[in-house]
Write an enzyme that holds these catalytic residues in place. Sequence first.
Site: not given
Lengths: 506, 211
Positions: B105, B109, B203, B206
């Site tokens: 990411r 933005t 996750d 993870d």
Amino acid sequence: MADTRISPGVVDSSFISQTNLRTSLVDSATSTSQDVHRLNNSKYIPPWTEPYIIGVAGNSGSGKTSISQKIIEHLNQPWTVLLSFDNFYKPLTKEQSVKAFNNEWDFDRPESLDLDLLVEVVGKLKKGEKAEIPVYSFASHSRTNKTTTIYGANVIIIEGLYALYDQRLLDMMDIKIYVDTDLDICLSRRLTRDILYRKRDLSGAMKQWETFVKPNAVKFLNPTMNNADLVIPRGLDNVNAIDLMIRHIQKQLYIKSLSHIEHLKTIGINLKFNIEEFPNVKTLRDTNQTRGINSIIFDKTTKLDDFIFNFNRVATLIIEQALGFLTSYSKVVIKTDPRNCEFDGLVQDDKILAVTIIRSGDCFNQSIKRTFLDIPLGKLLIQSDSRTGEPQLHFEKLPKGMTELTHKKIMLFDAQIVSGAAAIMAIQILIDHKVKQQEIILCAYLSTEIGLRRILRVFPDVNIVIGKLSSMNGTENFPDYNQEKFLDTDWHFRHRFIDSLYFGTP
Amino acid sequence: MPNVTVLPQTNQLIGLYSIIRDQNTKRGDFVFYSDRIIRLLVEEGLNQLPVEKSVISCHGGHEYVGAKFLGKICGVSIVRAGESMEMGLRDCCRSVRIGKILIQRDEETALPKLFYEKLPEDISERYVFLLDPMLATGGSAMMAVEVLLKRGVKSNRIFFLNLLAAPEGIKAFQEKYPDVNIITGGIDEKLDEDKYIVPGLGDFGDRYYGI
């Protein structure tokens, strides 16, 4: 690359020859709908529920033990059990024990033996059940806390002073032998043994002989000679008599194994077989993927490492398919990360145990390990006798506590079902250990139809997963699961080649 | 839903998901049972590849018409979580080539941005197994598909393998790339306001890598 072309070796000495298959085709054409009703009546009688029982009696020091050992050595049968009376003495009380150490206890009367226990043990073995043999200590005149577990005897030799004394034992014996050696020779042998191996002194040993052994022999033992089928004078020295006896026993065993094979052959041939009628039988879905994997495994130009890799793949698919037979699940609410969301999950109730048939079933080991994090793994060694083709149980090591578990499924693995004999025997072994048919999932990669029929005929409720099933008949309409039109007579269904290639040894 | 395959929701599979979804499950168990599900996904993907008829000479001399797998395949994992699926892929296709795409990411933005790609030279001729364990909004997976398309891969030759998908992600995918095949182990209820799949399984990366 030389080792990739290993010719898949041993011809399975399975007992269906091609001619037998042909006749079976004719039989199946004339089968009627009644066959379905007869399904439950067909019973497999494993060789160990009809063990051949030999009784060997004779005086102390007559050479019974040596003759029994000679029989074992010459029969060379797996699962021959020697039951020595030495382990069936009744345990002594403290006072009796003191007497025994002073050589004042009469060990040589029939009452000193726990004949009831011996009858129970032989009876259990005859029913195909597990039996515990006590271990007696001559040093302490008591039973030790150890026992020997015996299961699945093919031949039982009952050897002891009073082997031919109890009518209940006599009734169970197939042949009764009395070793008739001169008492003087018996005495000299006995003295050597007592002093050298049983740590007695000379005077004590003599005292025992005079007070107990000799009078008892005259009173109780000698009359049992009348119960014998065969009396061997001079014991082990009588080479001719022993030779004749062993030949006779060998012949009887040969007849017994032939009738076992005959029995196996007839099972399942007349069974009306339609796989849809057996919800407990599943074949691997016929997809591009399974067809592709089968093609790699069957192809004789496939390299050995590709063969192993792809067998592991298909084996894993078979195991996943087999898990579809697990029916007992409990609902459980699971909390997930990170929001403590709830998920309505399921927990499997059954404990899964695996048993492989050595060596062919061991091709599944890697896939088993891949699918289950910790799984008890038992082993059975069943081999065909090279002479008669009779399947024989050689070794058995089943997961501990298997019998006692209440919620369980036993996955039984064999890479190939050819005649069905090994699988039938393996299932029988599990059932002898109190496992129910419904608790068994038999997994095999390849199976012939006749092999599967036999298994279903005897055990209609066992769950079965087959990777690829061939057909008994070569008609136009092959079933959906066999669009490749494989026949039971095709080489790769008739021969145990999977494990030869997988392990790279014939 | 065309081009979307959901693994059959058997009790056994629900049992496996019950283990990996549980927040109390230890990492060893999480990895073991995830790998088992991943292999099922890969086998399903392989099952969808075309085969051609081929005469097989069997051991023992018998000949029959079998099937041969057509075409070449490769795996492309979306770093980091997608890499956890590589072993499962290799368990079913041993020497398969594996490409990698790293998408993160952009902090300015807030949109996914391609950081890195390493793909087989001849990827345009291959069937591609795109690996990412979770399909939530589908943002990064769609960017990965974009990368593959630019390299000349045909969209109907892309198989996106994931363990868990949100209906929103599937919908977005189908609108933008209707020809891409999605193979998933299960479709969950929805995405929550923070774009987490619920009930989900946390996750994946993870938990798989123990971080």
